[in-house]
Each structure stands twice: as structure tokens, then as C-alpha cells.
Write an enzyme that holds these catalytic residues in place. Structure first.
Site, PDB file in Angstrom:
ATOM      1  N   ARG A  99       0.823  -1.220   0.000  1.00  0.00           N
ATOM      2  CA  ARG A  99       0.000   0.000   0.000  1.00  0.00           C
ATOM      3  C   ARG A  99       0.855   1.266   0.000  1.00  0.00           C
ATOM      4  NH1 ARG A  99      -3.645  -0.788   5.030  1.00  0.00           N
ATOM      5  NH2 ARG A  99      -1.729  -1.852   5.676  1.00  0.00           N
ATOM      6  N   ASN A 138      -6.519  -2.190   1.789  1.00  0.00           N
ATOM      7  CA  ASN A 138      -6.661  -3.639   1.875  1.00  0.00           C
ATOM      8  C   ASN A 138      -8.139  -3.972   1.937  1.00  0.00           C
ATOM      9  OD1 ASN A 138      -3.948  -4.337   1.902  1.00  0.00           O
ATOM     10  ND2 ASN A 138      -3.785  -4.219   4.134  1.00  0.00           N
TER      11      ASN A 138
END
Length: 783
Positions: free
Chosen positions: A22, A40
């Protein structure tokens, strides 16, 4: 139209959580001038972004090409973004995770990243007096630190790990929120002000001094310097640590751990220290320094400074480098190699719970160096080696598990493979993804069986696989088979032991067609009700046909013959398969010196047992033949751990790399090609009687088995029009044997494959079972 603005939803699958993915996407999106977010979502990373067509194309491509080193991108799916697109100029950011499914029920297999060894940048900080994490035993970043051992659930966020009990201080929170910082969304982020801390606990026979933090570390180091044993709380469980150069300390640990001969692993500070103890090739150096930080089996230097009892009578020593900041501190401060072994009595699962560790290890350790970060999952140290220039796992655990392995034939429905009995692992699988659980140990112990059940329940829940089919070994006495029989599932698939072995090798190399499978191990139940272990199969992932084997011999006393190689030798002498009666009589005459040195009563008892067929199951086992030869050469009459006699035989052979083959012959019985070991044993015994160097004979035996294997495979290949040969089974962990076989098969124009990502021993059985089960389910579905 150039400059047109588009909005896409991108789903990224694979090992993309816990590896800095990320933060990477956030920096990439900002660098491309995009607006949007990344999060996520269950086991998937979801990107919602808007920008120019060129920038969006670049984003989709670079998600694969520029991903963090430890990420494994399996799939990138791009679709139009439904709903409102991110507004121009709003920027790119990481947003809160979502859960696309309740745990254990969804369509995606959640993937947990393995634990990562300390990276170079964190290591620099660890020893920098000016850094705020100077000598902090729990520093980490997005490139390193605990992952699998601390995860409670997916998606992977701090609140779903055992780090949630530690509130971040202002400095850590600022790093965690800064996209330019390498600790941006590093979920285990910590520092001395807000993170876990060390604690010292003395035992009744250890020093009382200690405390927390630096004082705790100092107490442990002082104890090790004085020859004591410390129980250290590592990444995936407790470890027992002592000075590897102190013979008395190592001997004391052996007595306490009930481990009289099995080698200990040694941790060293770096490559230079490893090279002072062993010969290290470039491939082995790469394996040692890899982020997984496995124990690597290396050829030892004779002048190494370690205690003789660290690795007695073995051809290789297991070395590994520090994998956590705590280990780095110990090695730097003590400036000596350390024995670092599993925190357990031999054959028990390693301890992970603090209270349990103090109870079970109190008699083994003189003190406990613990901490207050909870270990959620048990992960022992991985063991690896280099075979024919390529890395190959011997034990798959910390650093590798639970990284997924592909299935060449996708499983149409969720399945569980429960493995065998020894060196146990399990595998859960769905679609094209298989996750091999960490090494558990031998299921003969009740505690190990309980650890298996707990590990399976937890991993299945976290990754979201609820099995509908279970694959198991054919042996009804295996505890794993009994466990499978009791599961409430739709179907059960029995997989023959040696088919699972060779299928594990074929599957990890993506072989789906027919191949020649060579399975050499100790014992496994064959489909004819006898025990197998020296087998050549023609197989694919669905089925197999046995085409060749080793000659059979009885195991006097069953399991007693496994523990006492001298009994196995008596089995070959008194009851070897009658393939050549004249040679067999000569073997008995040549064996007189061997028979004369054994207890007369034992010889007489075994002779009667074999003659009457009392408790003497027969086996075509390569592993048991190695045991028998080791006993005949006077190396090991008894074995304190599985494979000890064969390991000693390989070590003895090491000084004679060009030894000639001993005589051997192949015969045909019941449409099978059979290696008759009688001629080999006769030549070995006669040469030994005549004074030939036992080391030369040990090497000659290795050369003989390699030549037999190549001859068997060449004949089968010509008959069946096959080239691929999959080599598997515990005996194939004999480095000398497997490398000679690989070279011989290549020279014969065949394509040899060996296990690499899963062990060739029984630790790879569950993956092989899963590959076979998936292929059979797929075949049945197609009718």
C-alpha cells in the site's frame, strides 16, 4: 483522446499485504499525478484512481514491474470505476481497510506474508548511537520484521495483529502516517518509548540478576559467557541458546534436551563468520543472506572453532545469520558463534506461550530472555541447502511459510491435505493456490498433534479456506489419516505415500503430464499392502504405475529395526528377498565378523523371527538399505534420530569422491524391474573383510545406488518414451547421492527435477497430496 481523464478500480491479488504494497501504491499514485486511494480489502489490495489514460496505464503496469521485493503479484484486474470518480486535485492516499467477506467464507484466499529478516537500513539504525532506535530489539520497517507470527486476521492491519496492545507514540505515529517514510504503514512499527520490551526471568539454577530492556539483555549475555543456556523468545517461538565454542555448555544442552547426537544449528554474525566455519559458495551465500534467513547446510571446515559436539559425525553443518534485531545484538555483543536450537525437548513442538515455555523449558534453560509481544503462530527455523546450484528446502517454516505455492491443476473446491506422520506439515488449497503450513514435527507426540490442530484451525480461518475435501495418506495408523477420517467433509481422497512424494516435485515445477518418479525414503504403505521406499513410478498428477523397486528385506521387530540399523542389517542377511540364493549364502559367510560382534542372543532371536515371519514386515526401502550398510560398516548399530545412520554413511563417503561402483544387478519380478542388493552387499562385506578402507566402500555404495537409479530411469524412459524424472523422498536429501544422480540422468539425456520450494522429505507430502487431490477432483468433474 490524449489527456482524457479515466477512472478505474484495480484489484491486486497475491502476497501483497505486509510487504509495503500500500505505501508503494500510494507513492506511485502520487508520482503519476493521480487522484484516488488504496486499501486492503480482505486478502486483496484495491486501488480506486483517476487520471490521464497514460498515467492509468502506467499505474496498472508498474503495479507488477515495480512492486516491493517481497511482494508476489499473482493477478492485476482493471475495471471501470462504478460510482463517483475521485475529484481532480484531491490527491492519493491510503485509506482504512475493509473486509470483503466474513473470515473463512469468501471467494478469495487470503495470503499472509512470511516473517522477514532484518533489512540493512534497520540494521544500520540498530547500531547507530544517534538513532532513536539504537539497540532497540524490536525495530522494523515495511521491508522487514514479524508478519505471519503476529497476524490475527486479514486484512493485514495493526489492529488485527498482536501489536495492537502497543499504542504508537507521537514519533512512531508520524512515521506511520508519512508516505515518504519507509515505516509508512509498517504495521509492527515500534520504538523504545512505545513498543515491546525485553524481560529477564531467572530459573532456580540460574542467576537472579536482570530486569527489563538493556539490563535483561545484559543478564542473558553474561549467562551465555559463563557457559549457561538461555531460553530466548524469538520470532516464531522460544529458542535455546548457548556458546557454540564451549564444549561443556553444548554437552549440557544435549543432556537436558534429550538430543544425544542430532546436529545443532549455529548462528553466526555474518558471511565472514560463516566462512570461518564452513565452505560457502556464491549460491549458498545468497541463500544465507536472503530475507528468509534459513539455516543453510554447508560443508564444514575441519579447523572450525566450534565445539565438537555441535554437529558430530555429519557431512554438513547448519549455519544461519541473525534474523531479528535481538539476534543481531546477541551476536555483536558476544562476538562468538552461538548454538540456536528449538525451544523444546526433542520431538515436542516449540514453545510459544510464555507460561508454557517457563513450565516446559525450566529444566533446560538457566534463564529466560523474553518480551511482551505475543507470538500468535508457531514457526520453527527453516532449513535449506543448495543442490546442483539451486536452493532446496529441507524444512519449510519461518521465512517461507505461509507464502503460497501454485497448483498446476487448480482445485475446483477448497481442500485440505493432512500430510504424513513424520516431519509433518499440512496444506490448504483452493483454485490455483496452495498454502503449506509450517513444519510441525512428528505426530507421534500428543503435544505435536495438538499443535497441528491449532495451527490448522488458525491458518484456515485467517486465509479463508474451509475445506470440503480432505486428502490423506493410505496408512490407516497415521494420526493424520485418523484425523482426516473424523473430519466433517464432503469427500476424502487417499493418496499413496510415494505418489505424493513425486507429485510434490512435479507440481512445484508445473509438470502436469506423465513423468518418471523416483521415490526413495524410509517407509510408506504401498497399494499392495507391503511397505515401500525404493520405488520408480510412471506417474502423472492423477495416477501412477509402479515399474521398478529395490529388493525387499524384513524389518525384524518393525519399528525396532528403524531405531536399530544393526537389526535392519540382520534382516537383509537372514531374510533378504531370494533373488539370488547362491550370492545370499555367500553374503552370510562374509558377514561372519559383523555377526560375531553383535550379542549372540540378539542374532539368534532375529534369525528365528525372520524364519518364522514373526513381526517382520517386509519393505523395498532405500532408506533401510542405507541403514543396513551403515551398520555393516560399523558406523551405527543404533540410531538416536531418524536418518542418523545414513547421515554417518554419507559423511564417511565424503573423502572419496571418485570411488568405483560396487557390483550390482537388475532382475525382473512380476513385471517389475528389481534392484537386487545381494551382489552389492556381498562385495562390500568381502572387501571390508580384506581390509578395504570403509570410507571407500561407503563412497562406492553411494556410487552404486546412483548408477542403479540412472539405469532404472534410462530403461523406463526408453520403454515409456519419457524424459522428465522427478526425484523425491527423504533419501534424496543425501547431497552426494542426489547430485550424482542428477548428473547421471542429465548425461543420459533425461531431465532431472528435485524438490526446491517444498521439502523432498515427508515435509512435502501434504503439498503432493493436495496436487493429486486437485487433479483428481478436476478429472471427476469433467466426467
Amino acid at each position: 483522446m490524449i489527456g482524457a481523464r479515466v477512472a478505474h478500480r484495480i484489484e491486486v491479488r497475491g502476497t501483497v499485504q505486509g510487504v509495503g504494497f500500500r505505501p508503494f501504491v500510494c507513492r506511485l499514485g502520487r508520482g503519476l499525478g493521480l487522484d484516488g486511494c488504496v486499501r486492503n480489502d480482505g486478502g486483496v489490495v484495491v486501488v480506486e484512481a483517476a487520471g490521464s489514460i497514460e498515467a492509468m496505464r502506467a499505474l496498472a503496469a508498474r503495479l507488477r514491474t515495480d512492486a516491493p521485493a517481497q511482494a508476489r503479484v499473482a493477478d492485476v484486474r482493471v475495471s471501470a470505476l462504478n460510482g463517483s470518480a475521485p475529484a481532480t486535485g484531491t490527491g492519493f492516499r491510503v485509506v482504512r481497510s475493509t473486509r470483503r467477506r466474513p473470515a473463512g467464507t469468501g471467494a478469495e484466499v487470503g495470503l499472509i506474508p512470511p516473517d522477514l529478516g532484518t533489512c540493512d537500513r534497520c540494521l544500520t539504525e540498530l547500531f547507530d548511537p544517534g538513532d532513536r532506535r539504537y539497540r532497540y530489539a524490536f525495530l522494523n520497517c515495511t521491508d522487514c520484521g514479524p508478519r505471519a507470527t503476529i497476524v490475527d486476521a486479514l486484512p493485514y492491519d495493526r489492529v488485527r495483529t498482536t501489536m495492537r496492545r502497543f499504542d504508537m507514540c507521537a514519533a512512531c505515529a508520524a512515521e506511520y502516517a508519512d508516505p515518504a517514510d519507509r515505516r509508512f504503514h509498517a504495521e509492527p512499527i515500534a520504538c523504545p518509548a512505545c513498543g515491546p520490551r525485553l524481560a529477564w526471568h531467572a530459573t532456580d539454577h540460574g542467576p537472579a540478576a536482570g530486569g527489563h530492556g538493556a539490563d535483561a539483555l545484559a543478564a542473558a549475555e553474561a549467562l551465555i559467557r559463563r557457559g549457561g543456556v538461555v531460553a530466548l523468545k524469538g520470532l516464531g517461538g522460544y529458542q535455546l541458546v548457548c556458546d557454540a565454542t564451549d564444549e561443556a555448555a553444548v554437552a549440557r544442552l544435549r543432556i537436558r534436551k534429550h538430543r544425544p547426537a542430532k546436529p545443532f544449528a549455529v548462528m553466526v554474525s555474518g558471511l565472514g563468520a560463516a566462512r570461518r566455519l564452513a565452505h560457502v559458495s556464491a549460491a549458498e551465500a545468497a541463500l544465507l543472506t536472503s530475507v528468509a534467513r534459513p539455516i543453510v547446510l554447508l560443508a564444514p571446515r575441519p579447523e572450525r572453532p566450534t565445539a565438537g559436539s555441535v554437529a558430530p559425525g555429519v557431512p554438513r553443518i547448519g549455519l544461519f545469520l541473525p534474523n531479528t534485531p535481538l539476534h543481531h545484538l546477541l551476536l555483536a555483543d558476544l562476538a562468538r558463534p552461538l548454538v540456536v536450537t528449538s525451544g523444546n525437548v526433542s520431538d515436542e513442538p516449540i514453545a510459544i506461550d510464555d507460561a508454557d515455555a517457563r513450565r516446559r523449558l525450566a529444566g533446560l534453560a538457566d534463564g529466560f530472555l523474553g518480551h511482551d509481544r505475543v507470538i500468535r503462530s508457531r514457526y520453527d527455523d527453516s532449513v535449506a541447502r543448495v543442490v546442483a546450484g539451486r536452493p532446496s528446502l529441507v524444512r519449510r517454516a519461518r521465512g517461507y511459510s505461509p507464502e503460497p505455492i501454485g497448483l498446476p491443476v487448480a482445485a475446483p473446491e477448497p481442500l485440505l491435505a493432512v500430510g504424513g506422520q513424520l516431519k509433518h506439515t499440512f496444506t490448504v488449497a483452493r483454485d490455483g493456490t496452495a498454502i503449506v503450513g509450517p513444519h510441525t514435527g512428528d505426530l507421534e507426540q500428543q503435544a505435536t498433534m495438538e499443535a497441528f490442530e491449532a495451527n490448522l484451525a488458525r491458518l484456515s480461518r485467517v486465509v479463508g479456506v474451509t475445506p470440503r475435501v480432505v486428502a490423506h495418506d493410505l496408512h490407516p495408523g497415521y494420526l493424520s489419516t485418523r484425523y482426516a477420517a473424523a473430519l466433517p467433509v464432503r469427500g476424502r481422497i487417499g493418496v499413496q505415500h510415494h505418489h505424493a512424494h513425486v507429485a510434490s516435485c512435479a507440481a512445484e515445477h508445473g509438470v502436469t503430464g506423465r513423468y518418471i518418479g523416483v521415490a526413495y525414503d524410509g517407509l510408506g504403505l504401498g497399494d499392495d499392502g507391503t511397505l515401500w521406499g525404493g520405488e520408480v513410478l510412471v506417474a502423472d498428477l492423477v495416477s501412477y504405475r509402479r515399474v521398478a523397486r529395490f529388493g525387499r528385506a524384513p524389518l525384524p521387530g518393525g519399528a525396532a529395526a528403524v531405531r536399530r540399523p544393526a537389526r535392519m542389517a540382520l534382516g537383509y542377511l537372514f531374510g533378504g528377498e531370494p533373488l539370488d540364493e547362491r550370492s545370499r549364502a555367500a553374503v552370510l559367510r562374509a558377514a561372519a565378523p559383523f555377526l560375531g560382534r553383535l550379542p549372540e542372543r540378539e542374532v539368534a532371536t532375529v534369525r528365528r523371527m525372520v524364519a518364522q515371519g514373526v513381526n517382520c514386515p517386509v519393505a523395498s526401502s532405500a532408506g533401510r538399505l542405507f541403514d543396513a550398510v551403515a551398520a555393516l560398516l560399523g558406523l551405527r548399530d543404533d540410531a538416536t534420530y531418524e536418518g542418523e545412520a545414513a547421515v554417518a554413511l554419507e559423511a564417511l563417503a565424503g573423502g572419496h569422491p571418485a570411488a568405483p561402483e560396487l557390483p550390482w544387478r537388475l532382475v525382473t519380478r512380476d513385471d517389475l524391474i528389481v534392484y537386487d542388493p545381494t551382489a552389492t552387499l556381498l562385495a562390500l562385506l568381502e572387501a571390508l573383510r580384506d581390509g578395504t578402507d570403509p570410507g571407500l566402500l561407503a563412497a562406492g555404495f553411494h556410487a552404486t545406488v546412483a548408477a542403479v537409479t540412472v539405469a532404472l530411469c534410462a530403461e523406463v524412459a526408453a520403454r515409456e518414451r519419457l524424459r522428465t524424472v522427478c526425484l523425491s523422498g527423504g533419501v534424496m536429501q543425501n547431497q552426494s547421492l542426489v547430485e550424482t544422480v542428477v548428473a547421471g540422468l542429465s548425461g543420459a539425456g533425461l531431465e532431472p527435477l528435485v524438490n526446491e520450494r517444498v521439502p523432498g522429505n515427508d515435509g512435502g507430502i501434504s503439498y503432493g497430496q493436495a496436487a493429486v487431490a486437485a487433479a483428481r477432483i478436476r478429472m471427476d468433474a469433467r466426467g
